[in-house]
Design a protein around this motif. Structure first.
Motif, PDB file in Angstrom:
ATOM      1  N   GLN A  75       1.335  11.589  40.398  1.00 18.35           N
ATOM      2  CA  GLN A  75       2.606  11.103  40.947  1.00 18.35           C
ATOM      3  C   GLN A  75       2.681   9.581  40.967  1.00 18.35           C
ATOM      4  N   THR A  76       1.566   8.903  40.675  1.00 19.47           N
ATOM      5  CA  THR A  76       1.555   7.434  40.685  1.00 19.47           C
ATOM      6  C   THR A  76       1.552   6.833  39.279  1.00 19.47           C
ATOM      7  N   ILE A  77       1.778   7.655  38.276  1.00 15.75           N
ATOM      8  CA  ILE A  77       1.741   7.171  36.890  1.00 15.75           C
ATOM      9  C   ILE A  77       2.707   6.002  36.684  1.00 15.75           C
ATOM     10  N   ALA A  78       3.937   6.126  37.179  1.00 16.98           N
ATOM     11  CA  ALA A  78       4.937   5.068  36.986  1.00 16.98           C
ATOM     12  C   ALA A  78       4.489   3.763  37.655  1.00 16.98           C
ATOM     13  N   ALA A  79       3.919   3.864  38.843  1.00 18.09           N
ATOM     14  CA  ALA A  79       3.464   2.667  39.549  1.00 18.09           C
ATOM     15  C   ALA A  79       2.303   2.011  38.816  1.00 18.09           C
ATOM     16  N   ARG A  80       1.394   2.817  38.290  1.00 15.61           N
ATOM     17  CA  ARG A  80       0.259   2.272  37.538  1.00 15.61           C
ATOM     18  C   ARG A  80       0.735   1.601  36.265  1.00 15.61           C
ATOM     19  N   LYS A  81       1.668   2.230  35.591  1.00 17.03           N
ATOM     20  CA  LYS A  81       2.221   1.637  34.366  1.00 17.03           C
ATOM     21  C   LYS A  81       2.903   0.315  34.691  1.00 17.03           C
ATOM     22  N   SER A  82       3.595   0.269  35.813  1.00 14.07           N
ATOM     23  CA  SER A  82       4.269  -0.956  36.236  1.00 14.07           C
ATOM     24  C   SER A  82       3.273  -2.093  36.465  1.00 14.07           C
ATOM     25  N   LEU A  83       2.126  -1.787  37.057  1.00 12.00           N
ATOM     26  CA  LEU A  83       1.087  -2.804  37.232  1.00 12.00           C
ATOM     27  C   LEU A  83       0.636  -3.359  35.887  1.00 12.00           C
ATOM     28  N   PHE A  84       0.472  -2.490  34.908  1.00 11.32           N
ATOM     29  CA  PHE A  84       0.070  -2.938  33.566  1.00 11.32           C
ATOM     30  C   PHE A  84       1.150  -3.796  32.913  1.00 11.32           C
ATOM     31  N   ILE A  85       2.399  -3.389  33.083  1.00  6.70           N
ATOM     32  CA  ILE A  85       3.502  -4.157  32.498  1.00  6.70           C
ATOM     33  C   ILE A  85       3.548  -5.552  33.119  1.00  6.70           C
TER      34      ILE A  85
END
Length: 134
Positions: A75-85
């Motif tokens: 459920q945190t995939i989007a947040a993790r991707k955002s950190l990478f971006i």
């Protein structure tokens, strides 16, 4: 692998590895019968992963947040991707600033003698020793 082997493999200090483990960036490192750290393939992969993200300029705080999110599940995939971006964007900005600085230094190097001549003329003019040819 021992901590010494991992340290040498990734050119990291043993203190760095212990610190990353202590603050939770690495999974729990198994110990051998003598109590020494014994890094399995999973742990070594994590060391590599954290090392690369640190080289990318990611702060310890952001890494801690990323690991926390990772442990919370899909459920945190989007947040993790955002950190990478965010980190990629910061790296691009840093690269652009480095490129600007390099262009400036290249210009200064390519025109070094011109600048020195200008300074010398300014100095001679200041001292009243400049003779202008007309």
């Amino acid at each position: 692998m021992t901590i010494d082997e991992v340290s040498k493999k990734f050119n990291l200090t043993k203190d760095t590895l212990r610190y990353w483990e202590r603050i939770g960036l690495l999974p729990e490192i198994q110990r051998n019968q003598s109590g020494y750290r014994d890094y399995d393939e999973h742990a070594v992969n994590w060391v590599y992963y954290i090392m690369v993200l640190r080289k990318a300029g990611m702060s310890i705080e952001s890494l801690s947040e990323f690991v926390k999110l990772l442990r919370e599940g899909d459920q945190t995939i989007a947040a993790r991707k955002s950190l990478f971006i965010e980190q990629r964007d910061a790296l691009i900005e840093r690269r652009d600033n480095i490129n600007k600085t390099l262009r400036y230094l290249d210009y200064k190097i390519d025109h070094f003698e011109d600048h020195m001549l200008g300074y010398e003329n300014e100095k001679l003019a200041y001292e009243g020793k400049l003779t202008e040819e007309k």
